[in-house]
Design a protein around this motif. Structure first.
Motif, PDB file in Angstrom:
ATOM      1  N   ALA A 269     -13.478  -2.977  -1.255  1.00 53.14           N
ATOM      2  CA  ALA A 269     -14.132  -2.050  -2.168  1.00 53.14           C
ATOM      3  C   ALA A 269     -15.409  -2.683  -2.686  1.00 53.14           C
ATOM      4  N   ARG A 270     -16.200  -1.891  -3.402  1.00 56.48           N
ATOM      5  CA  ARG A 270     -17.430  -2.421  -3.963  1.00 56.48           C
ATOM      6  C   ARG A 270     -17.152  -3.273  -5.203  1.00 56.48           C
ATOM      7  N   ASP A 271     -16.087  -2.914  -5.962  1.00 49.80           N
ATOM      8  CA  ASP A 271     -15.787  -3.632  -7.200  1.00 49.80           C
ATOM      9  C   ASP A 271     -14.312  -3.435  -7.542  1.00 49.80           C
ATOM     10  N   ASP A 272     -13.940  -3.666  -8.795  1.00 41.91           N
ATOM     11  CA  ASP A 272     -12.546  -3.579  -9.225  1.00 41.91           C
ATOM     12  C   ASP A 272     -12.162  -2.216  -9.774  1.00 41.91           C
ATOM     13  N   SER A 273     -13.057  -1.251  -9.710  1.00 43.50           N
ATOM     14  CA  SER A 273     -12.799   0.025 -10.373  1.00 43.50           C
ATOM     15  C   SER A 273     -11.590   0.768  -9.801  1.00 43.50           C
ATOM     16  N   MET A 274     -11.216   0.477  -8.557  1.00 48.18           N
ATOM     17  CA  MET A 274     -10.076   1.157  -7.937  1.00 48.18           C
ATOM     18  C   MET A 274      -8.892   0.214  -7.728  1.00 48.18           C
ATOM     19  N   LYS A 275      -8.844  -0.848  -8.498  1.00 46.00           N
ATOM     20  CA  LYS A 275      -7.797  -1.854  -8.319  1.00 46.00           C
ATOM     21  C   LYS A 275      -6.407  -1.263  -8.482  1.00 46.00           C
ATOM     22  N   ASP A 276      -6.186  -0.442  -9.509  1.00 48.77           N
ATOM     23  CA  ASP A 276      -4.863   0.144  -9.728  1.00 48.77           C
ATOM     24  C   ASP A 276      -4.493   1.094  -8.597  1.00 48.77           C
ATOM     25  N   PHE A 277      -5.466   1.867  -8.124  1.00 46.61           N
ATOM     26  CA  PHE A 277      -5.230   2.777  -6.997  1.00 46.61           C
ATOM     27  C   PHE A 277      -4.823   1.987  -5.764  1.00 46.61           C
ATOM     28  N   ILE A 278      -5.531   0.911  -5.491  1.00 50.10           N
ATOM     29  CA  ILE A 278      -5.223   0.085  -4.323  1.00 50.10           C
ATOM     30  C   ILE A 278      -3.838  -0.531  -4.451  1.00 50.10           C
ATOM     31  N   ALA A 279      -3.507  -1.023  -5.637  1.00 47.50           N
ATOM     32  CA  ALA A 279      -2.186  -1.619  -5.849  1.00 47.50           C
ATOM     33  C   ALA A 279      -1.080  -0.605  -5.593  1.00 47.50           C
ATOM     34  N   GLU A 280      -1.317   0.635  -5.964  1.00 49.27           N
ATOM     35  CA  GLU A 280      -0.305   1.679  -5.793  1.00 49.27           C
ATOM     36  C   GLU A 280      -0.105   2.066  -4.342  1.00 49.27           C
ATOM     37  N   HIS A 281      -1.184   2.100  -3.576  1.00 48.08           N
ATOM     38  CA  HIS A 281      -1.111   2.670  -2.226  1.00 48.08           C
ATOM     39  C   HIS A 281      -1.135   1.644  -1.095  1.00 48.08           C
ATOM     40  N   PHE A 282      -1.433   0.398  -1.379  1.00 47.11           N
ATOM     41  CA  PHE A 282      -1.580  -0.625  -0.341  1.00 47.11           C
ATOM     42  C   PHE A 282      -0.345  -0.681   0.557  1.00 47.11           C
ATOM     43  N   GLY A 283      -0.556  -0.378   1.834  1.00 46.72           N
ATOM     44  CA  GLY A 283       0.506  -0.527   2.829  1.00 46.72           C
ATOM     45  C   GLY A 283       1.647   0.452   2.738  1.00 46.72           C
ATOM     46  N   THR A 284       1.490   1.539   1.981  1.00 47.82           N
ATOM     47  CA  THR A 284       2.607   2.471   1.788  1.00 47.82           C
ATOM     48  C   THR A 284       2.695   3.538   2.861  1.00 47.82           C
ATOM     49  N   LYS A 285       1.638   3.713   3.671  1.00 49.24           N
ATOM     50  CA  LYS A 285       1.633   4.749   4.697  1.00 49.24           C
ATOM     51  C   LYS A 285       1.143   4.192   6.025  1.00 49.24           C
ATOM     52  N   PRO A 286       1.934   3.335   6.672  1.00 50.18           N
ATOM     53  CA  PRO A 286       1.501   2.784   7.959  1.00 50.18           C
ATOM     54  C   PRO A 286       1.321   3.888   8.989  1.00 50.18           C
ATOM     55  N   ARG A 287       0.304   3.729   9.812  1.00 50.57           N
ATOM     56  CA  ARG A 287       0.027   4.702  10.871  1.00 50.57           C
ATOM     57  C   ARG A 287       0.201   4.037  12.226  1.00 50.57           C
ATOM     58  N   PRO A 288       0.631   4.798  13.237  1.00 51.76           N
ATOM     59  CA  PRO A 288       0.745   4.210  14.581  1.00 51.76           C
ATOM     60  C   PRO A 288      -0.633   3.820  15.098  1.00 51.76           C
ATOM     61  N   THR A 289      -0.679   2.746  15.851  1.00 53.35           N
ATOM     62  CA  THR A 289      -1.931   2.316  16.459  1.00 53.35           C
ATOM     63  C   THR A 289      -2.212   3.139  17.711  1.00 53.35           C
ATOM     64  N   LEU A 290      -3.426   3.038  18.204  1.00 55.53           N
ATOM     65  CA  LEU A 290      -3.769   3.712  19.450  1.00 55.53           C
ATOM     66  C   LEU A 290      -2.902   3.206  20.587  1.00 55.53           C
ATOM     67  N   PHE A 291      -2.640   1.899  20.618  1.00 60.90           N
ATOM     68  CA  PHE A 291      -1.775   1.344  21.657  1.00 60.90           C
ATOM     69  C   PHE A 291      -0.398   2.003  21.619  1.00 60.90           C
ATOM     70  N   GLU A 292       0.167   2.125  20.429  1.00 59.11           N
ATOM     71  CA  GLU A 292       1.490   2.729  20.296  1.00 59.11           C
ATOM     72  C   GLU A 292       1.461   4.203  20.704  1.00 59.11           C
ATOM     73  N   TYR A 293       0.417   4.883  20.312  1.00 60.81           N
ATOM     74  CA  TYR A 293       0.294   6.295  20.668  1.00 60.81           C
ATOM     75  C   TYR A 293       0.189   6.463  22.186  1.00 60.81           C
ATOM     76  N   LEU A 294      -0.665   5.674  22.830  1.00 61.70           N
ATOM     77  CA  LEU A 294      -0.836   5.796  24.274  1.00 61.70           C
ATOM     78  C   LEU A 294       0.424   5.418  25.030  1.00 61.70           C
ATOM     79  N   LEU A 295       1.157   4.450  24.490  1.00 63.36           N
ATOM     80  CA  LEU A 295       2.405   4.080  25.136  1.00 63.36           C
ATOM     81  C   LEU A 295       3.386   5.250  25.111  1.00 63.36           C
ATOM     82  N   ARG A 296       3.507   5.912  23.964  1.00 61.35           N
ATOM     83  CA  ARG A 296       4.404   7.060  23.883  1.00 61.35           C
ATOM     84  C   ARG A 296       3.942   8.173  24.819  1.00 61.35           C
ATOM     85  N   PHE A 297       2.616   8.366  24.902  1.00 61.90           N
ATOM     86  CA  PHE A 297       2.071   9.378  25.796  1.00 61.90           C
ATOM     87  C   PHE A 297       2.420   9.061  27.246  1.00 61.90           C
TER      88      PHE A 297
END
Length: 311
Positions: A269-297
């Motif tokens: 981020a540019r500064d600390d203004s979103m620190k609480d937001f980042i703390a709340e959401h950090f790593g909570t919604k992992p997404r599949p990678t392109l490699f994983e997606y292509l493998l399933r395909f």
């Protein structure tokens, strides 16, 4: 002998620098423990990378850094030039295939160059990719020695960890330059959405938001390119207008949830203004990678092919 770079960026310094302040530093957030967020001011030159990340462990010293010096570094330099053209409305970004492909290749690289991407390709998914991706079999056939096993699958069955890492380093450019996917990205509608007001974009080691169906009518690729702007690629004017009509605060917040939520090691981020937001959401919604997606395909296609040939 030319000095070889030891620190290899998976999030290029030119990209990180877009969040840097007047002192040349940006705020980097990490979460070494589930209940602890660590913030640090960092320089883009020494952040978003790892020592010797793209090193070939079995190559001679003179060529061990070839992926970094001969591929990643030139790719990033061209991408920086292409991004400037995008922001300035330079017609070359539409008319010059080299310039347009430079940006598409950069987008592709961000889907493949993170440390865990490399680990995935090297270990858990490597064998399936070898057996089900013709591109890798072709690359192996072109590069193998005369005394090497005849197929890539057989090659992988006999390799040491160092040799596996070396092969992964060798084929990564082939995947980044995947012509069919690159062509789809080149043919999408590109635009930049700039944001007014207080909302600001974050970025992370999962900076791209997409669902990988690049040819689908409603597909999109979104990448923040600074605190106040995001690159967007879509397949039709209707989707573009839908993105442009989203309320800025709501749109940025939704994207930031995805960017922070998918982060593995760092959020920026540019500064600390979103620190609480980042703390709340950090790593909570992992997404599949392109490699994983292509493998399933690939698996799905193989299953369909198998069922169609069954009696």
């Amino acid at each position: 002998m030319t000095e070889q770079p030891l620190y290899h960026h998976y999030l290029p310094s030119f990209y990180q620098a877009r969040w840097a302040g007047e002192n040349g530093k940006l705020r980097r957030f990490s979460k070494p423990h589930a209940d602890r967020l660590v913030a640090k001011w960092v320089s883009p030159q020494v952040s978003g990378g790892e020592e010797l990340l793209y090193t070939d462990p079995v190559a001679v010293p003179e060529s061990a850094q070839a992926l970094e010096t001969g591929f990643m570094s030139p790719l990033d330099s061209l991408a920086a030039e292409a991004l400037t053209a995008l922001e300035q409305g330079d017609p070359r970004i539409r008319r010059d295939p080299r310039m347009r492909s430079a940006w598409s290749r950069f987008l592709m690289s961000l889907m493949m160059r993170m440390p865990d991407h490399l680990d995935t390709l090297e270990t858990g998914l490597a064998e399936e990719w070898a057996r089900h991706m013709p591109e890798l079999e072709t690359a192996y056939a072109e590069k193998k020695n005369s005394d090497a096993p005849p197929t890539f699958a057989e090659f992988m069955d006999t390799r040491s960890p160092e040799e596996m890492r070396s092969w992964m380093i060798t084929v990564l450019p082939t995947l980044v330059d995947h012509a069919p996917i690159g062509g789809l990205l080149n043919n999408m509608r590109w635009f930049i959405r700039r944001i007014e007001g207080n909302a600001e974009f974050l970025t992370s080691d999962r900076p791209i938001i997409t669902w990988y169906e690049f040819a689908a009518r409603d597909s999109y690729v979104i990448l923040p390119i600074g605190p106040k702007a995001a690159f967007c690629a879509v397949n039709n004017l209707e989707t573009q207008r839908r993105i442009e009509s989203c309320a800025p605060e709501q749109w940025v917040t939704g994207l930031n949830k995805s960017i922070a939520g998918a982060a593995r090691k760092f959020v920026f981020a540019r500064d600390d203004s979103m620190k609480d937001f980042i703390a709340e959401h950090f790593g909570t919604k992992p997404r599949p990678t392109l490699f994983e997606y292509l493998l399933r395909f690939r698996r799905k296609k193989n299953e369909e092919a198998g069922s169609s040939t069954s009696p």
